[in-house]
Write an enzyme that holds these catalytic residues in place. Structure first.
Site, PDB file in Angstrom:
ATOM      1  N   HIS A   1       6.391   6.845  10.854  1.00 45.61           N
ATOM      2  CA  HIS A   1       5.801   6.681   9.531  1.00 45.61           C
ATOM      3  C   HIS A   1       5.220   8.044   9.161  1.00 45.61           C
ATOM      4  O   HIS A   1       4.004   8.227   9.150  1.00 45.61           O
ATOM      5  CB  HIS A   1       4.718   5.596   9.589  1.00 45.61           C
ATOM      6  CG  HIS A   1       4.286   5.093   8.248  1.00 45.61           C
ATOM      7  ND1 HIS A   1       4.765   5.616   7.059  1.00 45.61           N
ATOM      8  CD2 HIS A   1       3.417   4.120   7.897  1.00 45.61           C
ATOM      9  CE1 HIS A   1       4.212   4.978   6.055  1.00 45.61           C
ATOM     10  NE2 HIS A   1       3.391   4.060   6.533  1.00 45.61           N
TER      11      HIS A   1
ATOM     12  N   ARG B   1       0.816  -1.220   0.000  1.00 50.55           N
ATOM     13  CA  ARG B   1       0.000   0.000   0.000  1.00 50.55           C
ATOM     14  C   ARG B   1       0.846   1.265   0.000  1.00 50.55           C
ATOM     15  O   ARG B   1       0.626   2.178  -0.776  1.00 50.55           O
ATOM     16  CB  ARG B   1      -0.897   0.048   1.235  1.00 50.55           C
ATOM     17  CG  ARG B   1      -2.083  -0.828   1.150  1.00 50.55           C
ATOM     18  CD  ARG B   1      -2.573  -1.128   2.557  1.00 50.55           C
ATOM     19  NE  ARG B   1      -3.379  -2.323   2.548  1.00 50.55           N
ATOM     20  CZ  ARG B   1      -4.688  -2.312   2.354  1.00 50.55           C
ATOM     21  NH1 ARG B   1      -5.326  -1.183   2.169  1.00 50.55           N
ATOM     22  NH2 ARG B   1      -5.370  -3.440   2.333  1.00 50.55           N
ATOM     23  N   THR B   2       1.809   1.292   0.913  1.00 49.84           N
ATOM     24  CA  THR B   2       2.638   2.490   1.007  1.00 49.84           C
ATOM     25  C   THR B   2       3.420   2.697  -0.294  1.00 49.84           C
ATOM     26  O   THR B   2       3.490   3.802  -0.822  1.00 49.84           O
ATOM     27  CB  THR B   2       3.603   2.377   2.206  1.00 49.84           C
ATOM     28  OG1 THR B   2       2.832   2.161   3.378  1.00 49.84           O
ATOM     29  CG2 THR B   2       4.432   3.638   2.380  1.00 49.84           C
TER      30      THR B   2
ATOM     31  N   ARG C   1      11.620   2.140   3.114  1.00 44.00           N
ATOM     32  CA  ARG C   1      10.874   1.386   4.118  1.00 44.00           C
ATOM     33  C   ARG C   1      11.853   0.345   4.658  1.00 44.00           C
ATOM     34  O   ARG C   1      12.513  -0.338   3.868  1.00 44.00           O
ATOM     35  CB  ARG C   1       9.703   0.690   3.434  1.00 44.00           C
ATOM     36  CG  ARG C   1       8.991  -0.310   4.310  1.00 44.00           C
ATOM     37  CD  ARG C   1       8.009   0.392   5.210  1.00 44.00           C
ATOM     38  NE  ARG C   1       6.981  -0.478   5.691  1.00 44.00           N
ATOM     39  CZ  ARG C   1       5.753  -0.057   5.978  1.00 44.00           C
ATOM     40  NH1 ARG C   1       5.411   1.193   5.784  1.00 44.00           N
ATOM     41  NH2 ARG C   1       4.880  -0.883   6.465  1.00 44.00           N
TER      42      ARG C   1
ATOM     43  N   LYS D   1      21.625  -8.898   1.809  1.00 48.85           N
ATOM     44  CA  LYS D   1      21.910  -8.947   3.240  1.00 48.85           C
ATOM     45  C   LYS D   1      23.372  -8.662   3.532  1.00 48.85           C
ATOM     46  O   LYS D   1      24.261  -9.149   2.853  1.00 48.85           O
ATOM     47  CB  LYS D   1      21.563 -10.336   3.773  1.00 48.85           C
ATOM     48  CG  LYS D   1      20.125 -10.405   4.219  1.00 48.85           C
ATOM     49  CD  LYS D   1      19.847 -11.755   4.847  1.00 48.85           C
ATOM     50  CE  LYS D   1      18.373 -11.896   5.118  1.00 48.85           C
ATOM     51  NZ  LYS D   1      17.950 -13.272   5.207  1.00 48.85           N
TER      52      LYS D   1
END
Ligand SMILES: [Zn+2]
Lengths: 311, 142
Positions: A133, A55-56, A105, A84
């Site tokens: 956020h 969504r973001t 994010r 990583k």
């Protein structure tokens, strides 16, 4: 002060005047989207999503595409070049050149702040763990402003998981900077708002607060009801969860004493805390909230990129 | 009483609460410096009864910020030409970099080498520091 070139890591980095500027521009774009269709032509948004949040990410992408810009990025750290073990500093040093603005994010708290220390283009925090956020807070603020015509003199109730709810913490801290706010915290005793946050909010503006475990108790007095999800796994015993889960399901029956112009909000996704029968009530604004999130992100990015100075 | 000759030039860390001298010795990495160093333990003191003292000869570049975290009774004497050139009280440092770790397991400082822990003292009476990255509070304990 201009927002051009600035990072947005924490909503409190923005003054009330700057918040007002972003919101006013966001509403202007919402009303006249065609005027802004090409303002970001040639600009690239980089989306660095180290954990998935569809969504973001889509909200940011839609915002950039609606201004004529383009987007690139990754949405899963494991399948991307940011594998990583690579430091954020190194990733940023490389990707910084690929885009004009980056949204990050990350599951680690403080990661976007670290990124901002190595970036030459503006970084927007798209959510860092349970910490901040800021664009969700902007989304909440524009929704309040759009529906109430102001952000002051309001009694706001937060309901649900107030202990771990990042969106609640962020919005609460920001709202407590506005004049004459009152807050009602509705939660099970296990998920009460953290004490340090409560103290901070009270001290910041001498605001009035009330804590309760009953959703309906202050229903008739509140101007805004901000619902959040309660997850079963947050509870220490099943019995307690079963007892409380139904009392936090908002339905029309619970709204019978509510104000006619109550504003019902939710950061989404919802599970079952708002009954679908509420969706058609004129007071339910959570889908509008998600929609306005795109326009407030357009305003923010346009200001950070300097394609608009202010409005 | 055990006597240690006074130094001509250097640093004397005095009035250390008895028993904390060795910790300070280790935290300041004094075993790794090349100058002469002595650690005196359980020396009699007029004000404290017993105290520890550390004497370091010559000019050594040390970050003494952390002394305030360990023991606020400490006095630092900078010695020059056989005399005390400067007497400093230690204080709780307001800003701390790298000396201890953020207690928040979700903090970026716990996994990324570029994120050196950085804190600001929270004025609440306890020795609590707010992390620059995640804003969580960490209580400092030696
Ligand atoms: Zn931290």
């Amino acid at each position: 002060m201009s927002l051009k070139g600035r990072h947005l890591i924490d909503p409190n980095q923005l003054s009330l005047a700057e918040l007002d500027n972003i919101i006013t521009l966001g509403l202007e774009i919402y009303r006249n989207p065609n005027h802004y269709r090409e303002i970001c032509k040639g600009k690239i948004l980089g989306t660095l999503f180290y954990e998935p949040s569809t969504r973001t990410r889509l909200s940011f992408e839609s915002a950039m595409l609606r201004m004529g810009g383009t987007v690139l990025g990754f949405s899963d750290a494991n399948t991307s070049s940011a594998k990583k073990g690579e430091s954020i500093a190194d990733t940023i040093r490389v990707l910084d050149d690929y885009a004009d603005l980056l949204v990050m994010r990350h599951p680690r708290e403080g990661a976007p702040l670290l990124a901002s220390q190595y970036a030459t283009v503006p970084i927007v925090n798209g959510g860092d763990g349970g910490h901040q956020h800021p664009t969700q807070t902007l989304t909440d603020l524009i929704t309040i402003h759009h529906n109430k015509g102001k952000i002051e003199n309001l009694k706001v109730a937060f309901c649900g998981d107030l202990l771990f709810g990042r969106t609640v913490h962020s919005l609460l801290k920001t709202l407590s900077r506005f004049p004459n706010m009152e807050f009602v915290f509705i939660s099970p005793s296990e998920l009460k708002i953290p004490k340090h946050l409560k103290d901070e909010v009270i001290k910041s503006n001498n605001v009035e607060i009330v804590e309760t475990t009953f959703l309906e108790k202050h229903m008739s007095e509140i101007d805004i009801l901000y619902m959040t999800r309660i997850q079963k796994e947050r509870f220490f015993n099943e019995e307690e969860y079963v007892k409380l889960k139904d009392s936090y399901i908002l339905d029309l029956q619970k709204l019978r004493n509510a104000k006619e112009d109550l504003l019902i909000m939710h950061p989404l996704p919802r599970v079952n805390e708002i009954h679908p029968e509420v969706d058609t009530d004129t007071r339910a604004k959570y889908f509008e909230q998600a929609k306005l999130g795109v326009y407030v992100r357009m305003a923010l990015m346009a200001l950070q990129l300097g394609v608009i100075e202010s409005c | 009483m055990l006597e240690v000759t006074s130094i001509h030039k250097g640093i004397v860390i005095d009035h250390i609460t008895s028993g904390k001298g060795l910790k300070i010795f280790q935290k300041l990495n004094l075993d790794k410096i090349s100058s002469p160093v002595v650690l005196l333990m359980n020396v009699s003191s007029k004000t404290l009864g017993k105290k520890d003292v550390i004497k370091i000869q010559d000019e050594v570049d040390l970050d003494l910020t952390m002394l305030g975290l360990i023991d606020q009774n400490i006095t630092i004497n900078l010695i020059s030409q056989g005399e005390i050139a400067e007497k400093r009280q230690v204080k709780l440092p307001v800003k701390v970099k790298g000396l201890f770790e953020c207690k928040n397991p979700r903090c970026i400082t716990s996994v990324d080498d570029y994120a050196q822990s950085e804190f600001t003292l929270v004025p609440n009476g306890k020795i609590q520091y707010r992390c620059h990255y995640c804003e969580e509070l960490t209580e400092y304990k030696l």
